[in-house]
Design an enzyme around this catalytic site. Structure first.
Site, PDB file in Angstrom:
ATOM      1  N   LYS A  50       0.842  -1.205   0.000  1.00 58.00           N
ATOM      2  CA  LYS A  50       0.000   0.000   0.000  1.00 58.00           C
ATOM      3  C   LYS A  50       0.877   1.255   0.000  1.00 58.00           C
ATOM      4  O   LYS A  50       0.629   2.196  -0.747  1.00 58.00           O
ATOM      5  CB  LYS A  50      -0.900   0.015   1.246  1.00 58.00           C
ATOM      6  N   GLN A  94      -5.315  -1.670   9.634  1.00 57.33           N
ATOM      7  CA  GLN A  94      -5.161  -2.994   9.024  1.00 57.33           C
ATOM      8  C   GLN A  94      -5.777  -4.073   9.916  1.00 57.33           C
ATOM      9  O   GLN A  94      -5.465  -4.165  11.106  1.00 57.33           O
ATOM     10  CB  GLN A  94      -3.661  -3.268   8.798  1.00 57.33           C
ATOM     11  N   ASP A 117     -11.552   2.562   3.939  1.00 58.64           N
ATOM     12  CA  ASP A 117     -11.955   1.150   3.828  1.00 58.64           C
ATOM     13  C   ASP A 117     -13.462   1.020   3.628  1.00 58.64           C
ATOM     14  O   ASP A 117     -13.939  -0.058   3.254  1.00 58.64           O
ATOM     15  CB  ASP A 117     -11.569   0.392   5.112  1.00 58.64           C
TER      16      ASP A 117
END
Ligand code: NAP
Length: 280
Positions: A50, A94, A117
């Site tokens: 990422k 995460q 997200d």
């Protein structure tokens, strides 16, 4: 019949380039903060990818690392700091988190406007209301692959295999919003193979290696395999037996190289969307 392989690497590269050109046209640098708790090796690899992809697109990415024994309060304080930081447009914590931390408490602490997200209940609500704002990256990537493959979704019979909050449920919502007739199947579904065979668009996210066999797939259907499974011999396979399914389907995504590369590209896209939304 042998299905066309939908090349996720190519579609993701094009999306990353599009994001980079959107970023280049901005008068500010969008910021993405990724929070990594503990030292799960798979998460660490993913976070590094990422970082690299964000930097290549001109997004200022930073990773905040907390130890595996970090408390929920410490993580919530980190999130609060990022919510308040004007240079941060996107926040991603995460998953999975260590057992002492409740993921839902953390997700709900993220400013919905920075929730790249798309897991915050406000963003989930918008998606299910048909007014999507920030949408979970993997299902968003699937929609882009379907568009790239020229699939006209309106009126089609779609089946989503899997009902997780990360993939299955938002995937079903996106397909409903695109006017598909959607069935959601899961571990309690009776006669799963027959349900799958009815689908013109089959999106599989069950986390079971090569579970979907060739005779579950109807002729001329489009099969999107979200699954990523590591076999004992080290091979990476999807949730579909790709060669068997490709003998029936019109188009199918490979694993690796299908949905996987789209997820990070969509995260970058969401970061720019969040930045534009916040700074407009
Ligand atoms: P998950 O949370 O474990 O959910 C799996 C879903 O599949 C559940 O709804 C479960 O049903 C259903 N299921 C499991 N076994 C089944 C069976 N034998 N028959 C019918 N349904 C079954 O998984 P997830 O997070 O959604 O991920 C799914 C897969 O996608 C995994 O392989 C994951 O690695 C992959 N993934 C890939 C990406 C990417 O970037 N490409 C991103 C996220 C996930 P119940 O609800 O009844 O338990």
């Amino acid at each position: 019949m042998t299905a066309i392989l939908i090349d996720g690497k190519q579609v993701a590269a094009a999306l990353r380039a599009e994001v980079a050109s959107r970023v280049a046209a901005l008068t500010f640098t969008p910021g993405l903060a990724v929070v990594l708790v503990g030292d799960n090796p798979a998460s660490a690899v993913y976070v590094r990818s990422k970082d690299r992809a964000a930097a290549a697109a001109g997004i200022a990415a930073r990773t905040i690392r907390l130890p595996a024994d970090a408390t929920e309060a410490a993580l919530l304080a980190t999130v609060a700091g990022l919510n308040a930081d004007p240079a941060v447009d996107g926040i991603l914590v995460q998953l999975p988190l260590p057992p002492q931390i409740r993921p839902q408490a953390v997700i709900e602490a993220i400013d919905p406007a920075k929730d790249v997200d798309g897991f915050h209940p406000v963003n989930v609500g918008h998606l299910h209301d048909g007014r999507p704002t920030l949408v979970p990256c993997t299902p968003l990537g699937v929609m882009r692959l379907l568009a790239h493959a020229g699939v006209s979704i309106r009126g089609t019979r779609a089946l989503v295999l899997g009902r997780s909050a990360i993939v299955g449920k938002p995937m079903a919502a996106l397909l409903i919003n695109a006017d598909a007739t959607v069935t959601v199947a899961h571990s309690r579904t009776r006669d799963l193979a027959a349900e799958c065979r009815r689908a013109e668009v089959l999106v599989v996210a069950a986390g079971r290696a090569e579970m979907v066999r060739g005779d579950w797939v109807s002729n001329d259907s489009v099969v999107i395999d979200v699954g990523i499974n590591r076999l004992p011999d080290g091979r990476l396979v999807g949730d579909c037996a790709t060669a068997e399914c490709a003998a029936h389907a019109a188009a199918i995504t490979p694993v690796p190289g299908g949905v996987g590369p789209m997820t990070i590209a969509c995260l970058l896209d969401n970061t720019v969307t969040a930045a534009l939304g916040r700074r407009a």
